[in-house]
Design a protein around this motif. Structure first.
Motif, short mmCIF file in Angstrom:
data_model
loop_
_atom_site.label_atom_id
_atom_site.label_comp_id
_atom_site.label_asym_id
_atom_site.label_seq_id
_atom_site.Cartn_x
_atom_site.Cartn_y
_atom_site.Cartn_z
N TRP A 328 0.83 -1.21 0.00
CA TRP A 328 0.00 0.00 0.00
C TRP A 328 0.86 1.26 0.00
CZ3 TRP A 328 -5.10 0.33 -0.86
CH2 TRP A 328 -5.74 1.55 -0.60
N LEU A 329 1.84 1.33 0.90
CA LEU A 329 2.67 2.52 0.98
C LEU A 329 3.56 2.69 -0.25
CD1 LEU A 329 3.71 2.59 4.75
CD2 LEU A 329 1.79 3.70 3.60
N ASN A 330 4.06 1.59 -0.80
CA ASN A 330 4.86 1.69 -2.02
C ASN A 330 4.02 2.13 -3.21
OD1 ASN A 330 7.85 0.96 -2.05
ND2 ASN A 330 7.02 -0.59 -0.66
N ALA A 331 2.77 1.71 -3.27
CA ALA A 331 1.90 2.15 -4.36
C ALA A 331 1.68 3.65 -4.31
CB ALA A 331 0.56 1.40 -4.29
N PHE A 332 1.39 4.20 -3.13
CA PHE A 332 1.19 5.64 -3.02
C PHE A 332 2.51 6.40 -3.21
CE2 PHE A 332 -2.97 4.69 -1.45
CZ PHE A 332 -3.71 5.84 -1.71
N ALA A 333 3.60 5.83 -2.73
CA ALA A 333 4.89 6.48 -2.95
C ALA A 333 5.22 6.56 -4.43
CB ALA A 333 5.99 5.73 -2.19
N GLU A 334 4.92 5.51 -5.18
CA GLU A 334 5.19 5.52 -6.61
C GLU A 334 4.30 6.52 -7.34
OE1 GLU A 334 7.28 4.50 -9.96
OE2 GLU A 334 7.67 3.84 -7.90
N MET A 335 3.02 6.56 -6.99
CA MET A 335 2.11 7.51 -7.65
C MET A 335 2.52 8.96 -7.37
SD MET A 335 -1.72 5.88 -7.41
CE MET A 335 -1.74 5.82 -5.62
N LEU A 336 3.00 9.24 -6.15
CA LEU A 336 3.38 10.60 -5.78
C LEU A 336 4.87 10.87 -5.97
CD1 LEU A 336 1.24 10.91 -2.53
CD2 LEU A 336 0.74 11.85 -4.78
N ARG A 337 5.60 9.88 -6.53
CA ARG A 337 7.04 10.00 -6.78
C ARG A 337 7.79 10.31 -5.49
NH1 ARG A 337 7.08 14.68 -10.51
NH2 ARG A 337 9.35 14.48 -10.25
N PHE A 338 7.33 9.74 -4.40
CA PHE A 338 7.96 9.92 -3.09
C PHE A 338 9.20 9.04 -3.03
CE2 PHE A 338 8.46 9.14 1.48
CZ PHE A 338 8.38 10.42 1.98
N GLY A 339 10.37 9.65 -2.80
CA GLY A 339 11.62 8.92 -2.97
C GLY A 339 12.03 8.06 -1.79
N ASP A 340 11.84 8.53 -0.57
CA ASP A 340 12.32 7.81 0.61
C ASP A 340 11.30 6.73 0.98
OD1 ASP A 340 13.46 6.90 2.87
OD2 ASP A 340 13.56 8.83 3.90
N ARG A 341 11.61 5.49 0.66
CA ARG A 341 10.66 4.39 0.87
C ARG A 341 11.13 3.41 1.93
NH1 ARG A 341 8.76 3.58 -5.50
NH2 ARG A 341 8.51 5.82 -5.84
N MET A 342 11.82 3.93 2.93
CA MET A 342 12.22 3.11 4.06
C MET A 342 11.06 3.05 5.05
SD MET A 342 14.56 1.20 5.34
CE MET A 342 16.04 1.60 4.44
N PHE A 343 10.03 2.30 4.69
CA PHE A 343 8.86 2.18 5.54
C PHE A 343 9.05 1.15 6.64
CE2 PHE A 343 7.09 3.03 1.15
CZ PHE A 343 7.03 4.40 1.33
N TYR A 344 10.01 0.29 6.49
CA TYR A 344 10.33 -0.74 7.48
C TYR A 344 11.78 -1.16 7.25
CZ TYR A 344 9.50 -3.63 3.37
OH TYR A 344 9.55 -4.16 2.11
N ARG A 345 12.34 -1.79 8.25
CA ARG A 345 13.68 -2.35 8.12
C ARG A 345 13.60 -3.86 8.35
NH1 ARG A 345 14.84 2.55 11.01
NH2 ARG A 345 15.96 4.04 9.70
N ASP A 346 14.75 -4.49 8.46
CA ASP A 346 14.77 -5.95 8.59
C ASP A 346 14.40 -6.37 10.01
OD1 ASP A 346 17.10 -4.81 9.53
OD2 ASP A 346 18.31 -6.59 9.11
N TRP A 347 13.15 -6.12 10.40
CA TRP A 347 12.70 -6.46 11.75
C TRP A 347 12.73 -7.96 12.01
CZ3 TRP A 347 8.59 -9.76 11.83
CH2 TRP A 347 7.80 -9.83 10.68
N TRP A 348 12.66 -8.78 10.95
CA TRP A 348 12.65 -10.22 11.14
C TRP A 348 14.00 -10.75 11.63
CZ3 TRP A 348 11.45 -7.50 6.73
CH2 TRP A 348 12.47 -7.36 5.79
N ASN A 349 15.05 -9.95 11.51
CA ASN A 349 16.37 -10.35 12.02
C ASN A 349 16.66 -9.78 13.40
OD1 ASN A 349 17.09 -11.77 9.68
ND2 ASN A 349 17.76 -9.90 8.66
N SER A 350 15.69 -9.17 14.03
CA SER A 350 15.91 -8.52 15.33
C SER A 350 16.23 -9.55 16.40
CB SER A 350 14.68 -7.71 15.74
OG SER A 350 14.40 -6.69 14.81
#
Length: 488
Positions: A328-350
């Protein structure tokens, strides 16, 4: 005395018998070999006769089983066959004379998709979308207009009047965002998914409004006294309301173009996650918890239900993560050409819960860190890190519990206890100094157990409130878990 000639004749006879004995023994071995071959052929013939005799009943049994399976799926537009086929006559037919008979039947591995749960969950969605319109318009107009009123130059009582009017507008804006969705959800009894739309937009718009005012008001006040800073433009505020971040800035890094195929793929994946989530709930949760409140309560049944709910619970967690934080967030980021797409990090390796909380949802973490933790340190002093961190957990736990209460329609503080009490303790106990794969396994184990507890207890309460409705609505009846006493 025996004559010599007689003795010689008797010795020759003995030698003759000794010479004839090997040939007789050879003949007997040949006879035994012939008997063994004949016995083997006889057993093969008996086996074939037994197989031919058993073929008829076996084929009849298989045909009857197939007919009963067909009976369970009656054909549409006509009555089902009234009697099984004559399997005995088929068994007697020669193999070359058999013909395929076509009947209405389903594949053995056919996936039976039921959309009843999906249709129920998204019921009255148009009403929810209509309620969103005034919520969005209030967020679009009121905070920016209040900023303009506060940024006016000081001229007698005009500035004081503008400040007061701006505060009134913000109070009305908060009332619209806080009261309107709750009123619509309770009055029209919106189902869970439609409530999700309202409560997520309610929280999002409140956080966006606060971030805009928190970031823009100091600059606007400085611009009023003439230090060269300009107030934010309305276009930047409008862009901020749709871009996938909760931290307001006048400008953001932008990508050169829009990949519409990437947008469509992300929306399709998000829709697939919603369908898969409904399938998991209808197959793994509804059959288990629908009638659980009708059985006597026991600790064993509760533990087994939690263990059963761990798998669908972790599935739901991963689906929510992938559908919202990635697709969802990547779709809106692409439509709005929003460059910073670090919406999450590698939480599964925490290997610690403190790192998990920082990396699971970077969008919300940035807001909490900027406006709760850092502002808390500024208000309480730089040494009050523990109090500021506790404030972050308190705000996050209360908002999460409010979302669950809004969506499900009842108060059951499972999320509040797990997030604030258990999660807070784990945050301080499993800190960043713990490394290694064993700590990662422990974190995943706790996630599995926590999701199992949430799914199990919330599902039990959901069905208990439908099986045991209150004869009279009271405050304590609304806040007391019904699953503790409902056993119909």
């Amino acid at each position: 005395m025996e004559p010599k000639a007689a003795r010689l004749r008797r010795g020759e006879g003995l030698r003759g018998e000794q010479e004839d004995r090997p040939s007789a023994e050879g003949n007997s071995e040949k006879d035994r070999g012939l008997d063994l071959v004949q016995w083997t052929r006889h057993m093969e013939a008996v086996k074939m006769q037994l197989l031919e005799q058993a073929q008829g009943p076996l084929m009849e049994l298989l045909d009857r089983a197939m007919w009963e399976a067909v009976q369970s799926y009656p054909p549409q537009g006509g009555p089902p066959p009234s009697a099984p086929p004559d399997s005995s006559s088929k068994a007697r037919e020669p193999s070359l004379g058999k013909r395929k008979i076509f009947i209405i039947r389903k594949s053995l591995l056919e996936l039976m998709l039921e959309f009843d749960l999906l249709i129920f969950s998204f019921g009255q969605l148009p009403l929810a979308l209509m309620t969103w319109v005034p919520m969005f318009l209030s967020t679009l107009l009121v905070p920016y207009q209040a900023l303009r009123l506060w940024a006016r130059p000081r001229a007698g009582g005009a500035w004081t009047l503008g400040v007061g009017l701006g505060c009134v507008l913000l109070a009305a804006h908060n009332a619209v965002l806080c009261v309107l969705p709750v009123h619509v959800a309770l009055k029209y009894q919106l189902p869970p998914a439609s409530r999700c739309v309202l409560v997520f937009e309610q929280v999002r718009l409140l956080m966006k409004s606060y971030s805009f005012l928190r970031e823009a008001v100091p600059g606007a006040l400085c611009a009023r006294v003439g230090d060269g800073k300009q107030a934010p433009s309305f276009s930047s505020y409008l862009y901020f309301l749709f871009c996938p971040t909760l931290i307001y800035r006048k400008t953001y890094p932008r990508t050169p173009n829009v990949r519409w195929n990437y947008v469509a793929k992300n929306f399709a994946q998000a829709l697939g996650c919603v369908l898969y989530a409904c399938f998991i709930l209808s197959r793994l949760c509804v059959p288990v918890f629908a009638n659980m409140s009708r059985e006597p309560f026991s600790t064993r049944a509760l533990v087994l239900s939690i263990m059963h709910a761990t798998l669908p619970g972790i599935f739901m967690l991963l689906l929510i993560f992938f559908a919202f934080l990635h697709c969802w967030l990547n779709a809106f980021a692409e439509m709005l050409r929003f460059g910073d797409r670090m919406f999450y990090r590698d939480w599964w390796n925490s290997t610690s819960f403190s790192n998990y909380y920082r990396t699971w949802n970077v969008v919300v973490h940035d807001w909490l860190y900027s406006y709760v933790y850092q502002d808390g340190l500024w208000l309480l002093g730089g040494r009050a890190r523990g109090a500021a961190m506790l404030g972050v957990f308190l705000v996050s736990a209360v908002v999460h519990e409010y979302i669950f209460c809004f969506v499900l329609g009842f108060f059951y503080p499972v999320m509040l206890i797990l997030f604030l009490v258990i999660g807070g303790l784990m945050n301080f106990m499993m800190h960043d100094r713990h490394t290694g794969p064993a700590w990662n396994v422990l974190m995943w184990t706790m996630l599995f157990l926590g999701q199992g507890i949430q799914v199990s207890l919330y599902c039990q309460e959901w069905y208990a409130r439908r099986h045991c409705p209150l004869p009279q609505t009271t405050f304590w009846g609304l806040v007391t878990p019904r699953s503790w006493s409902c056993h119909t």
